[in-house]
Scaffold this motif. Structure first.
Motif, PDB file in Angstrom:
ATOM      1  N   THR A 267      -7.917  -6.818   1.113  1.00 35.60           N
ATOM      2  CA  THR A 267      -9.122  -5.949   0.898  1.00 35.60           C
ATOM      3  C   THR A 267      -8.776  -4.506   1.788  1.00 35.60           C
ATOM      4  N   TYR A 268      -8.036  -4.726   2.744  1.00 35.65           N
ATOM      5  CA  TYR A 268      -7.916  -3.342   3.522  1.00 35.65           C
ATOM      6  C   TYR A 268      -6.760  -2.362   2.585  1.00 35.65           C
ATOM      7  N   LEU A 269      -5.750  -3.038   2.135  1.00 31.52           N
ATOM      8  CA  LEU A 269      -4.788  -2.328   1.544  1.00 31.52           C
ATOM      9  C   LEU A 269      -5.494  -1.724   0.088  1.00 31.52           C
ATOM     10  N   ASP A 270      -6.312  -2.570  -0.244  1.00 33.51           N
ATOM     11  CA  ASP A 270      -6.969  -1.957  -1.629  1.00 33.51           C
ATOM     12  C   ASP A 270      -7.637  -0.666  -1.601  1.00 33.51           C
ATOM     13  N   GLU A 271      -8.507  -0.474  -0.304  1.00 34.03           N
ATOM     14  CA  GLU A 271      -8.771   0.803  -0.054  1.00 34.03           C
ATOM     15  C   GLU A 271      -8.033   1.875   0.616  1.00 34.03           C
ATOM     16  N   MET A 272      -7.048   1.244   1.456  1.00 34.91           N
ATOM     17  CA  MET A 272      -6.082   2.315   2.163  1.00 34.91           C
ATOM     18  C   MET A 272      -4.921   2.857   1.204  1.00 34.91           C
ATOM     19  N   GLU A 273      -4.601   1.879   0.154  1.00 38.43           N
ATOM     20  CA  GLU A 273      -3.433   2.302  -0.464  1.00 38.43           C
ATOM     21  C   GLU A 273      -3.577   2.381  -1.945  1.00 38.43           C
ATOM     22  N   ASP A 274      -4.100   1.220  -2.505  1.00 37.05           N
ATOM     23  CA  ASP A 274      -4.011   0.620  -4.070  1.00 37.05           C
ATOM     24  C   ASP A 274      -4.939   1.633  -4.818  1.00 37.05           C
ATOM     25  N   ARG A 275      -6.186   1.715  -4.579  1.00 36.58           N
ATOM     26  CA  ARG A 275      -6.887   2.531  -5.187  1.00 36.58           C
ATOM     27  C   ARG A 275      -6.520   3.854  -5.599  1.00 36.58           C
ATOM     28  N   TYR A 276      -5.652   4.562  -4.311  1.00 38.40           N
ATOM     29  CA  TYR A 276      -5.168   5.986  -4.435  1.00 38.40           C
ATOM     30  C   TYR A 276      -3.765   5.889  -5.376  1.00 38.40           C
ATOM     31  N   LEU A 277      -3.088   4.797  -5.089  1.00 36.19           N
ATOM     32  CA  LEU A 277      -2.004   4.764  -5.926  1.00 36.19           C
ATOM     33  C   LEU A 277      -2.221   4.708  -7.480  1.00 36.19           C
ATOM     34  N   ASP A 278      -3.451   3.951  -7.570  1.00 32.15           N
ATOM     35  CA  ASP A 278      -3.819   4.045  -9.040  1.00 32.15           C
ATOM     36  C   ASP A 278      -4.542   5.431  -9.585  1.00 32.15           C
ATOM     37  N   ALA A 279      -4.996   6.137  -8.586  1.00 33.56           N
ATOM     38  CA  ALA A 279      -5.490   7.590  -9.008  1.00 33.56           C
ATOM     39  C   ALA A 279      -4.609   8.455  -9.305  1.00 33.56           C
ATOM     40  N   THR A 280      -3.179   8.144  -8.945  1.00 31.00           N
ATOM     41  CA  THR A 280      -2.443   9.308  -9.098  1.00 31.00           C
ATOM     42  C   THR A 280      -1.465   9.349 -10.688  1.00 31.00           C
ATOM     43  N   ALA A 281      -1.962   8.212 -11.452  1.00 30.59           N
ATOM     44  CA  ALA A 281      -1.219   8.209 -12.587  1.00 30.59           C
ATOM     45  C   ALA A 281      -1.300   9.500 -13.511  1.00 30.59           C
ATOM     46  N   GLU A 282      -2.390  10.220 -13.339  1.00 26.64           N
ATOM     47  CA  GLU A 282      -2.074  11.342 -14.284  1.00 26.64           C
ATOM     48  C   GLU A 282      -1.612  12.544 -13.461  1.00 26.64           C
ATOM     49  N   ASP A 283      -1.215  12.504 -12.247  1.00 20.02           N
ATOM     50  CA  ASP A 283      -0.639  13.547 -11.442  1.00 20.02           C
ATOM     51  C   ASP A 283       0.734  13.780 -11.811  1.00 20.02           C
ATOM     52  N   ASP A 284       1.602  14.777 -11.063  1.00 20.64           N
ATOM     53  CA  ASP A 284       2.986  14.927 -11.412  1.00 20.64           C
ATOM     54  C   ASP A 284       3.693  14.456 -10.353  1.00 20.64           C
ATOM     55  N   PHE A 285       3.405  13.930  -9.245  1.00 19.37           N
ATOM     56  CA  PHE A 285       4.016  13.588  -8.318  1.00 19.37           C
ATOM     57  C   PHE A 285       3.132  12.645  -7.231  1.00 19.37           C
ATOM     58  N   LEU A 286       3.731  11.765  -6.317  1.00 18.83           N
ATOM     59  CA  LEU A 286       2.831  11.271  -5.495  1.00 18.83           C
ATOM     60  C   LEU A 286       3.726  11.509  -3.990  1.00 18.83           C
ATOM     61  N   GLY A 287       2.983  12.153  -2.896  1.00 19.53           N
ATOM     62  CA  GLY A 287       3.697  12.273  -1.550  1.00 19.53           C
ATOM     63  C   GLY A 287       3.399  11.164  -0.823  1.00 19.53           C
ATOM     64  N   VAL A 288       4.637  10.419  -0.479  1.00 14.94           N
ATOM     65  CA  VAL A 288       4.564   8.984   0.455  1.00 14.94           C
ATOM     66  C   VAL A 288       4.861   9.550   1.732  1.00 14.94           C
ATOM     67  N   GLN A 289       4.109   9.255   2.756  1.00 12.32           N
ATOM     68  CA  GLN A 289       4.164   9.589   4.147  1.00 12.32           C
ATOM     69  C   GLN A 289       4.302   8.255   4.816  1.00 12.32           C
ATOM     70  N   CYS A 290       5.203   8.061   5.591  1.00  8.30           N
ATOM     71  CA  CYS A 290       5.495   6.838   6.309  1.00  8.30           C
ATOM     72  C   CYS A 290       5.994   7.056   7.784  1.00  8.30           C
ATOM     73  N   TYR A 291       5.727   6.272   8.553  1.00  2.86           N
ATOM     74  CA  TYR A 291       6.166   6.168   9.819  1.00  2.86           C
ATOM     75  C   TYR A 291       6.512   4.849  10.701  1.00  2.86           C
ATOM     76  N   THR A 292       5.668   3.802  10.134  1.00  3.36           N
ATOM     77  CA  THR A 292       6.030   2.673  10.780  1.00  3.36           C
ATOM     78  C   THR A 292       5.690   1.479  10.094  1.00  3.36           C
ATOM     79  N   LYS A 293       5.325   0.239  10.809  1.00  2.00           N
ATOM     80  CA  LYS A 293       4.813  -0.979  10.431  1.00  2.00           C
ATOM     81  C   LYS A 293       3.635  -1.257  11.159  1.00  2.00           C
TER      82      LYS A 293
END
Ligand code: BGC
Length: 423
Positions: A267-293
């Motif tokens: 549920t958390y990931l759905d809001e935090m990442e997945d809906r945003y990842l799905d919203a990028t389909a029409e973009d030219d790129f996705l910026g991934v920002q990552c630091y940790t686990k």
């Protein structure tokens, strides 16, 4: 539309993922932990850069919601940003540092509150200032990668309800149109909104960022509005002169559920990442920002851990680069750019160890066929780390808090060599 769109569509037709083990199962297994140190091949147009954000380095961001948040009675911010790194006056020096590291890109942000200090009123001085910054990059052969919104809102927008205001997408679209008109022909890439998922989570769930709210329903609604803002900005930038890829940047991490918390994490990931990842389909790129686990329990994120930690209090986990790239590639068809990765630490040897492993994970992701077009280390300078003030140090370059003298750390020379070896 823009530069990478055609390549992307071509890539998709021939099955861009090829042999990439980007299944959720492979990701859950911890793909790809084992790897050799040999370099993946990087073409000359791969962006090697470092990143900053206006509010964290410019200083004097008085016309923003963040400035007011820091100075508010009982604020969760440990100290005010003040003059930050004084980059408003020292940007030439910053760009020169980027050049001295042999990088071919610099990611920085524009302060909306300076460009449009009052509704509809464009400040020509601010526009010319940012034109100077973009030209300083171009003059040194550095690609200017511009973020339009990096966490801060003009006070007039915040006072009207910020990301809960029904007009917010219209206003951000108009601001993006101004940026596109002024700078479209000279920028190399545009990031509409930096980490909209963090803006929403920290501002409307954890209450660590303005407006300091903690309410799940408002958080979900703000996420929706942020995606609408992104679309409005993307459309406005697409109509601008120039030929530059447009996308958003997303905060991603590796998450480990404690037993029994799998559904909560989904549920958390759905809001935090997945809906945003799905919203990028029409973009030219996705910026991934990552630091940790992070570990995730029934009550939510579990901060910290048993192993090595960074100054942020979360695990030392450079593996997050390969993990998040794989997770993003499994969910969105667009090319990826690591728009932020780095470590907050007082120990520069720890930074070198982190970056060394992070780059090895970048190499591995590319060897496995993931379409990554750039890597931006966070950050060029020790800067204002939001609620945590000047505590955690992410910079390759230290900044004296009184004289603003910049002094490159050993990690700066190390990073320059690591990039040169791959270019
Ligand atoms: C943000 C930066 C921040 C960095 C380190 C990212 O979430 O975009 O502004 O300084 O992480 O915490």
């Amino acid at each position: 539309m823009k530069k990478w769109r055609n390549q992307m569509v071509r890539g998709r037709r021939v099955g861009r993922h090829g042999a990439t083990p980007c299944t959720p199962q492979a990701i859950r297994r911890g793909y790809p932990r084992e790897m050799s140190r040999s370099n993946a091949r990087f073409s000359s147009d791969f962006y090697w850069g470092t990143a900053t954000a206006a509010y964290q380095i410019e200083g004097g961001g008085t016309n923003t919601d963040w400035w007011r948040f820091e100075h508010r009675e009982g604020s969760s911010a440990v100290e005010p940003s003040g003059d930050a790194c004084d980059s408003w006056h020292r940007y030439e020096e910053d760009v020169e540092l980027v050049r001295s590291l042999g990088l071919n890109a610099y990611r920085f942000s524009l302060e909306w509150a300076r460009i449009e200090p009052r509704p509809g009123e464009i400040d020509r001085g601010a526009i010319e200032h940012y034109r100077g910054l973009i030209e300083a990059c171009r003059a040194r052969g550095i690609a200017p990668v511009v973020t339009l919104h990096h966490f801060t809102l003009p006070l007039w927008v915040a006072d009207a309800g910020g990301f809960e205001c029904p007009d917010i997408a219209t206003w951000m679209g108009a601001y993006a149109a101004t940026v596109g008109r002024e700078f479209g022909s000279s920028i190399a890439m545009a990031c509409t909104i930096n980490e909209p998922n963090v803006v929403a989570a920290m501002g409307y769930l954890a209450s660590f960022f303005p407006p300091g709210v903690s309410d799940w329903d408002r958080y979900v609604a703000v996420n929706e509005n942020l995606r609408a803002c992104h679309r409005a900005m993307r459309d406005a930038l697409s109509d601008a002169p120039g030929d530059f890829p447009i996308g958003l940047t997303l905060s991603m991490a590796e998450y480990e559920p404690v037993e029994g918390a799998e559904a909560e994490l989904a549920t958390y990931l759905d809001e935090m990442e997945d809906r945003y990842l799905d919203a990028t389909a029409e973009d030219d790129f996705l910026g991934v920002q990552c630091y940790t686990k992070h570990r995730f329990g029934p009550e939510g994120l579990i901060w910290g851990g048993d192993g090595e930690l960074t100054a942020m209090g979360y695990p030392f986990w450079p593996q997050s680069v390969a993990y998040t790239l794989a997770r993003a590639a499994a969910r969105t068809p667009v090319p990826l750019v690591v728009t932020e990765n780095g470590i907050g630490t007082d120990d520069d040897d720890q930074r070198i160890r982190y970056l060394d492993q992070a780059l090895a994970h970048l190499d591995a992701a590319r060897r496995d066929g993931i379409d990554v077009r750039g890597y931006f280390q966070w950050s060029l300078l020790d800067n204002f780390e939001w609620t945590l003030g000047y505590g955690p140090k992410f910079g390759l370059v230290s900044v004296d808090r009184t004289s603003f003298t910049r002094t490159p750390k050993p990690s700066a020379a190390w990073f320059a060599r690591a990039v040169a070896a791959r270019r």
